[in-house]
Design an enzyme around this catalytic site. Sequence first.
Site, PDB file in Angstrom:
ATOM      1  N   GLU A  21       0.831  -1.207   0.000  1.00  0.00           N
ATOM      2  CA  GLU A  21       0.000   0.000   0.000  1.00  0.00           C
ATOM      3  C   GLU A  21       0.865   1.257   0.000  1.00  0.00           C
ATOM      4  O   GLU A  21       0.563   2.242  -0.685  1.00  0.00           O
ATOM      5  CB  GLU A  21      -0.916   0.016   1.225  1.00  0.00           C
ATOM      6  CG  GLU A  21      -1.973  -1.065   1.233  1.00  0.00           C
ATOM      7  CD  GLU A  21      -2.835  -1.012   2.477  1.00  0.00           C
ATOM      8  OE1 GLU A  21      -4.034  -0.715   2.346  1.00  0.00           O
ATOM      9  OE2 GLU A  21      -2.312  -1.234   3.579  1.00  0.00           O
ATOM     10  N   ARG A 201       3.766  27.418  37.721  1.00  0.00           N
ATOM     11  CA  ARG A 201       2.738  26.957  38.649  1.00  0.00           C
ATOM     12  C   ARG A 201       3.185  25.670  39.341  1.00  0.00           C
ATOM     13  O   ARG A 201       3.634  24.722  38.696  1.00  0.00           O
ATOM     14  CB  ARG A 201       1.429  26.717  37.891  1.00  0.00           C
ATOM     15  CG  ARG A 201       0.351  25.928  38.656  1.00  0.00           C
ATOM     16  CD  ARG A 201      -0.341  26.797  39.688  1.00  0.00           C
ATOM     17  NE  ARG A 201      -1.292  26.024  40.484  1.00  0.00           N
ATOM     18  CZ  ARG A 201      -2.588  25.867  40.182  1.00  0.00           C
ATOM     19  NH1 ARG A 201      -3.088  26.424  39.097  1.00  0.00           N
ATOM     20  NH2 ARG A 201      -3.384  25.180  40.980  1.00  0.00           N
ATOM     21  N   ARG A 210      -0.376  30.907  43.712  1.00  0.00           N
ATOM     22  CA  ARG A 210       0.030  30.384  42.407  1.00  0.00           C
ATOM     23  C   ARG A 210       0.421  31.527  41.493  1.00  0.00           C
ATOM     24  O   ARG A 210      -0.147  32.628  41.573  1.00  0.00           O
ATOM     25  CB  ARG A 210      -1.082  29.551  41.797  1.00  0.00           C
ATOM     26  CG  ARG A 210      -2.337  30.327  41.446  1.00  0.00           C
ATOM     27  CD  ARG A 210      -3.594  29.517  41.637  1.00  0.00           C
ATOM     28  NE  ARG A 210      -3.976  29.416  43.030  1.00  0.00           N
ATOM     29  CZ  ARG A 210      -5.161  28.969  43.433  1.00  0.00           C
ATOM     30  NH1 ARG A 210      -6.067  28.588  42.567  1.00  0.00           N
ATOM     31  NH2 ARG A 210      -5.450  28.904  44.711  1.00  0.00           N
ATOM     32  N   ASP A 213      -3.235  30.503  37.392  1.00  0.00           N
ATOM     33  CA  ASP A 213      -4.263  29.469  37.522  1.00  0.00           C
ATOM     34  C   ASP A 213      -5.233  29.647  36.371  1.00  0.00           C
ATOM     35  O   ASP A 213      -5.790  30.730  36.176  1.00  0.00           O
ATOM     36  CB  ASP A 213      -4.976  29.614  38.867  1.00  0.00           C
ATOM     37  CG  ASP A 213      -6.034  28.546  39.071  1.00  0.00           C
ATOM     38  OD1 ASP A 213      -5.802  27.405  38.637  1.00  0.00           O
ATOM     39  OD2 ASP A 213      -7.086  28.846  39.664  1.00  0.00           O
ATOM     40  N   ASP A 215      -8.622  27.884  34.596  1.00  0.00           N
ATOM     41  CA  ASP A 215      -9.705  26.909  34.719  1.00  0.00           C
ATOM     42  C   ASP A 215     -10.677  27.062  33.559  1.00  0.00           C
ATOM     43  O   ASP A 215     -10.983  28.185  33.129  1.00  0.00           O
ATOM     44  CB  ASP A 215     -10.479  27.113  36.024  1.00  0.00           C
ATOM     45  CG  ASP A 215      -9.669  26.728  37.248  1.00  0.00           C
ATOM     46  OD1 ASP A 215      -9.001  25.682  37.214  1.00  0.00           O
ATOM     47  OD2 ASP A 215      -9.703  27.482  38.239  1.00  0.00           O
TER      48      ASP A 215
END
Length: 275
Positions: A21, A201, A210, A213, A215
């Site tokens: 192939e 961090r 920190r 950060d 989120d």
Amino acid sequence: MDEIRIENLEVYCHHGVLREETVLGQKFLVSLVLFTDTRQAGRTDDLSHSIDYASVSHFVEKRMKEKNYKLIEAAAERLAEDILMDFPLVEKLRLELKKPWAPIMLPLDTVCVCIERGWRTAYLSAGSNMGDRQAHIEAAVEALSADKKIREVTVSGLIETKPYGYTEQADFLNAAIGLRTLYTPEELLERLHEIEAEGGRERTIRWGPRTIDLDIVLYGDEIIQTDALTIPHREMHLREFVLKPLAEIAPWARHPVLGSTVSELERKARSTAND
């Protein structure tokens, strides 16, 4: 959303697990459904407002021949990603990659992989209370903006807030970040952890100090509950330091569980805090 379709584009290339192939090659058929808004192109008769399907077709042929993959799943994934990054008017696509001559020693018409990929909207909360707090947040925004799988990054103004949970630490600067991404929620979380690590961090104390950060607060209308990830963020509706900057850039965004908009949640959180 409107659709532009390219059906059964023939490309001769060298994808496959077997040696014959990859050496001899074979025919592949590519079909695409490109989701976009064609209204402006229809009103103006101007190609710059639409997706040039000829350009997309030649792009597909070039990408399919540039690199050999063992699996058509891998070829399809990379091709979808490349189209979404190179043609900005494509919001989402459905891609079918057919292999008519699959060598399975049995009669069949074709083997096909069909995937759907697209840009998704996500909102993040960013915070820092160590060192040059503003510089840490700005560096994170720059890292997100430089990522090819992220675009249309918007950032709220900065607000200063008291620490949450563990209170024996310095005040935070907080911001909200909006973006469009090709990452899945899990992939986006992994990328955010990489940016946090690049920013110094260290995860030692829960809710502790920190440098940066990041989120995921919302990701489209997704509802996810796993050991590693909860979307919407489980306490976003209670945190004024999340809601206030988020209401600045996305007051209309709706919490998919509670059904309230961000601006409604922010007003409620502010009222509760003042009681």
